[in-house]
Write a protein that holds these residues in place. Structure first.
Motif, short mmCIF file in Angstrom:
data_model
loop_
_atom_site.label_atom_id
_atom_site.label_comp_id
_atom_site.label_asym_id
_atom_site.label_seq_id
_atom_site.Cartn_x
_atom_site.Cartn_y
_atom_site.Cartn_z
N MET A 1 0.28 -3.39 0.80
CA MET A 1 -1.03 -3.93 1.18
C MET A 1 -2.07 -3.55 0.13
O MET A 1 -1.95 -2.49 -0.50
CB MET A 1 -1.46 -3.40 2.55
N PRO A 2 -3.10 -4.37 -0.07
CA PRO A 2 -4.14 -4.05 -1.06
C PRO A 2 -4.89 -2.78 -0.67
O PRO A 2 -5.31 -2.63 0.47
CB PRO A 2 -5.07 -5.27 -1.02
N LYS A 3 -5.04 -1.87 -1.62
CA LYS A 3 -5.82 -0.67 -1.35
C LYS A 3 -7.31 -1.03 -1.35
O LYS A 3 -7.72 -2.03 -1.91
CB LYS A 3 -5.52 0.41 -2.39
N TRP A 4 -8.11 -0.17 -0.70
CA TRP A 4 -9.52 -0.50 -0.49
C TRP A 4 -10.41 0.65 -0.95
O TRP A 4 -10.03 1.82 -0.87
CB TRP A 4 -9.76 -0.77 0.99
N GLY A 5 -11.61 0.33 -1.46
CA GLY A 5 -12.56 1.34 -1.90
C GLY A 5 -13.05 1.06 -3.30
O GLY A 5 -12.83 -0.02 -3.86
N PHE A 6 -13.73 2.05 -3.89
CA PHE A 6 -14.20 1.91 -5.26
C PHE A 6 -13.01 1.95 -6.22
O PHE A 6 -11.97 2.54 -5.92
CB PHE A 6 -15.21 3.01 -5.60
N GLU A 7 -13.18 1.36 -7.37
CA GLU A 7 -12.09 1.15 -8.32
C GLU A 7 -11.29 2.42 -8.62
O GLU A 7 -10.07 2.39 -8.67
CB GLU A 7 -12.64 0.57 -9.64
N SER B 1 -10.99 5.12 -6.83
CA SER B 1 -10.55 5.90 -5.66
C SER B 1 -10.03 5.03 -4.53
O SER B 1 -10.22 5.34 -3.36
CB SER B 1 -11.71 6.77 -5.15
N LYS B 2 -9.38 3.92 -4.86
CA LYS B 2 -8.85 3.04 -3.82
C LYS B 2 -7.69 3.71 -3.09
O LYS B 2 -6.90 4.44 -3.68
CB LYS B 2 -8.40 1.71 -4.43
N ASN B 3 -7.60 3.44 -1.78
CA ASN B 3 -6.57 4.08 -0.96
C ASN B 3 -6.28 3.23 0.27
O ASN B 3 -6.81 2.13 0.43
CB ASN B 3 -7.02 5.48 -0.55
N TYR B 4 -5.42 3.76 1.16
CA TYR B 4 -5.03 3.05 2.38
C TYR B 4 -5.82 3.49 3.62
O TYR B 4 -5.53 3.06 4.73
CB TYR B 4 -3.55 3.29 2.68
#
Length: 323
Positions: free
Chosen positions: A33-39, A41-44
């Motif tokens: 699944m696409p990780k989310w957050g700032f470039e 520090s993206k995470n699940y």
């Protein structure tokens, strides 16, 4: 950290009885699944809330979920007085006037895309008053995870929840969870809803410091169209409260003073300016390509014919019997 949380729990119990529980999440369920957050520090983490049905005890009827970037200004018990009836959640879009979404999700198998325009109301999943019985009865967790394996989400769990619940919610007033980043943009641009927006911000019960509006990052982290930072409402109030937080107040004080440092501000501004210029360069390249196609359509056709001829020639070279 566990010792600090226990100490925090002790101090909070002086104000109101509470228990802090830590749950360890196995992230393998979110792989792909696409990780989310700032470039950087993206995470699940955004997907964790989908598992609330497993985490919250079965005897809990109503659960209030709040993102970590929420700022509560009034007694949250007023939220629990809102009747949910047979709805899964109570939530809102986070805006004063936007209730729909028009983005499209591409299917993983490239067969059928998902169009959010067919959903009557698109809500923000950062604040949800959840009817746990309905959540489990409608199998929100399983259906959301299944959706995320079928479509390439833009907004992590939020897209999945909106697609599964289909706007069948109790709509909360905009005073709950107003999006500060978009609000600051509207106020800076002088949008038509500014008067109403100022009223909402004055009477807000819960503030959502979404996007770059977070008080703990430099205000120079994002620049508007005039290459200047935005002024975000309630930043000072958040820091006044944060610096009174027991146990973690020293760490918060260090972040506060670091953000006030001129060197930090300059570095943040340079980084934000670099991103802004890169995006501008990309848009200029796109515009130039479109203009070229408009001005020289015959060259585009000739280029395509030439490429087709070369491919055909190569094909015949390897398969002479096809001539």
């Amino acid at each position: 950290m566990s010792i600090k949380l226990k100490t925090l729990e002790y101090h909070l119990n002086i104000i109101y009885p509470c228990v802090i529980q830590v749950h360890i999440i196995d992230e393998t369920i979110f792989e792909g699944m696409p990780k989310w957050g700032f470039e950087d520090s993206k995470n699940y983490i955004a997907y964790y809330r989908l598992l609330l049905g497993d985490i919250i005890p079965k005897d809990v009827k109503v659960c209030l979920y709040l993102d970590v970037d929420m700022f509560v200004l009034e007694d949250i018990r007023t939220l629990f007085m809102i009747p949910l009836d047979n709805k899964v959640i109570a939530a809102n879009s986070g805006h004063v006037d936007i209730t729909t979404a028009n983005h499209v999700l591409q299917s993983v198998d490239d067969k059928r895309n998902f169009y959010f325009a067919k959903i009557p109301y698109y809500f923000c999943s950062g604040l949800m008053l959840i009817n746990m019985n309905e959540w489990r009865t409608r199998n929100i967790q399983h259906n959301s995870l299944e959706f995320l394996h079928k479509y390439k989400s833009h907004y992590a769990d939020q897209d999945a929840l909106n697609a599964i619940i289909m706007g069948d919610i109790v709509v909360l007033p905009p005073t709950f969870g107003i999006l500060i980043f978009q609000s600051a943009m509207s106020l800076k641009n002088g949008d038509s809803n500014c008067h109403f927006l100022r009223q909402i911000l004055t009477t807000s019960k819960i503030i959502h410091f979404n996007g770059y509006a977070k008080p703990w990052i430099s205000k120079y982290s994002y620049l508007d169209a005039t290459y200047t930072p935005l002024d975000y409402p309630y930043h000072e109030q958040w820091w006044d409260m944060a610096r009174q937080t027991p146990v973690f107040n020293q760490e918060l004080q260090a972040i506060f003073h670091n953000n006030k440092n001129d060197t930090t501000a300059l570095y943040s501004y340079i980084k934000a300016l670099s991103i802004k210029l890169q995006n501008l360069e990309f848009k200029l390249d796109e515009t130039n390509r479109k203009l070229y196609k408009t001005r020289y359509p015959h060259k585009i056709v000739l280029h395509k014919v030439k490429n087709t001829y070369i491919k055909l020639k190569d094909f015949l070279k390897f398969y002479p019997n096809k001539q």
